[in-house]
Every structure is written in structure tokens, then in C-alpha cells.
Motif scaffolding. Structure first.
Motif, PDB file in Angstrom:
ATOM      1  N   ASP A 111      -5.830 -48.179  -1.546  1.00 53.69           N
ATOM      2  CA  ASP A 111      -4.662 -48.190  -0.777  1.00 53.69           C
ATOM      3  C   ASP A 111      -4.557 -49.641   0.174  1.00 53.69           C
ATOM      4  O   ASP A 111      -3.738 -50.626   0.474  1.00 53.69           O
ATOM      5  CB  ASP A 111      -5.670 -47.602   1.120  1.00 53.69           C
ATOM      6  N   THR A 112      -5.465 -50.590  -0.606  1.00 54.00           N
ATOM      7  CA  THR A 112      -6.340 -52.363  -0.153  1.00 54.00           C
ATOM      8  C   THR A 112      -5.353 -52.020  -1.445  1.00 54.00           C
ATOM      9  O   THR A 112      -4.366 -53.827  -1.381  1.00 54.00           O
ATOM     10  CB  THR A 112      -7.485 -52.372  -1.097  1.00 54.00           C
ATOM     11  N   LYS A 114      -1.924 -51.358  -2.681  1.00 54.66           N
ATOM     12  CA  LYS A 114      -1.168 -50.985  -2.248  1.00 54.66           C
ATOM     13  C   LYS A 114      -0.351 -51.718  -2.011  1.00 54.66           C
ATOM     14  O   LYS A 114       0.688 -52.276  -1.671  1.00 54.66           O
ATOM     15  CB  LYS A 114      -1.306 -50.057  -1.811  1.00 54.66           C
ATOM     16  N   GLN A 115      -1.792 -52.748  -0.558  1.00 54.25           N
ATOM     17  CA  GLN A 115      -0.987 -53.901   0.017  1.00 54.25           C
ATOM     18  C   GLN A 115      -0.869 -55.146  -0.589  1.00 54.25           C
ATOM     19  O   GLN A 115      -0.103 -55.731   0.271  1.00 54.25           O
ATOM     20  CB  GLN A 115      -2.557 -54.070   0.868  1.00 54.25           C
ATOM     21  N   LYS A 119       2.608 -57.092  -0.355  1.00 55.59           N
ATOM     22  CA  LYS A 119       2.339 -58.374  -0.045  1.00 55.59           C
ATOM     23  C   LYS A 119       3.161 -59.459  -0.752  1.00 55.59           C
ATOM     24  O   LYS A 119       3.927 -60.188  -0.734  1.00 55.59           O
ATOM     25  CB  LYS A 119       1.173 -59.044   0.448  1.00 55.59           C
TER      26      LYS A 119
END
Length: 131
Positions: A111-112, A114-115, A119
Motif C-alpha cells: 500500500d505504501t 502504491k502511494q 505521487k
């Protein structure tokens, strides 16, 4: 029968950016851990072993791709090492709780990541709009 899907998968991997490949590795690891948990529940120990080993192979690949020049890589390496060890423990002890813990860590990493990709894309397109 599965040829078109296999072609699509191969093409997706061959055209993916390094960031997308890392995301694919995380997703694969999650898939194999979840499958190992199902295998453990159904007492299919051979399949459980195979799926845990696949997850371990992915963790090893993630370890190898870390850039050791970046400070956070050392911290990530120790977390990957921990996850790899825990997968081995879960396999030997048939412990679903350990698999659950590793699954949570991999999901958090994914999930990190993916962020980070989102960005990066936003910044890239924002810069492109100003040119």
C-alpha cells in the motif's frame, strides 16, 4: 486455452516500469500467503509448503533489488529478512497467526509502494503540464 491470458501477463511484466514490477511482486507475495493460509486450513500441506516457498522467493527478490546506497534500504532489508524468517517458521510450525502477521506487513509495504507510484505519476504529469 490459457494462451491469451499468459501472453497478456508476459506483456504486462515486460512493459512494466521498475516501480510497477515491485508492486507486482508485492501482489504476488500477498496472493501466495493467502493461498498458503487456505491450504493450511484444508490440511493440504504440500500446497501450503509450495505457496510459502513462492512467497519466500518473492521476499528474496525484493531483498536483492534494494539500493544499498539509500539509508532506508537497510531498515527495509531487516524487515524483509524478518518476514522471510517468519515465513519459514510458519511453514515448519503450521502457524496461521505467523502467516497473518507477515501478510499484514506485506500489505502495508504494498500500500505504501502504491502511494509512492501515484505521487510519482502525479508529479511527473504536473511537470509535463508546465512544459
Amino acid at each position: 486455452m490459457n494462451k491469451p491470458y499468459q501472453s497478456y501477463q508476459n506483456n504486462a511484466v515486460n512493459t512494466a516500469s521498475p516501480g510497477e514490477l515491485t508492486l507486482m511482486l508485492y501482489n504476488g507475495c500477498i496472493k501466495f500467503i493467502k493461498q498458503a493460509m487456505k491450504d493450511m486450513d484444508s490440511k493440504n500441506f504440500e500446497a501450503k509448503n509450495t505457496n510459502i516457498q513462492k512467497a519466500q522467493n518473492i521476499i528474496q527478490e525484493l531483498m536483492l533489488t534494494l539500493d544499498q546506497e539509500v539509508d532506508i534500504s537497510k531498515q527495509m532489508l531487516s524487515l524483509y529478512d524478518y518476514m522471510h524468517f517468519q515465513l519459514k517458521e510458519a511453514n515448519v510450525k503450521n502457524d496461521a497467526a505467523i502467516l497473518e502477521e507477515v501478510l499484514g506487513l506485506v500489505v502495508e509495504f504494498r500500500d505504501t509502494w502504491k502511494q509512492v507510484i501515484l505521487k510519482t505519476r502525479q508529479q511527473k504529469y504536473a511537470q509535463g503540464a508546465h512544459i
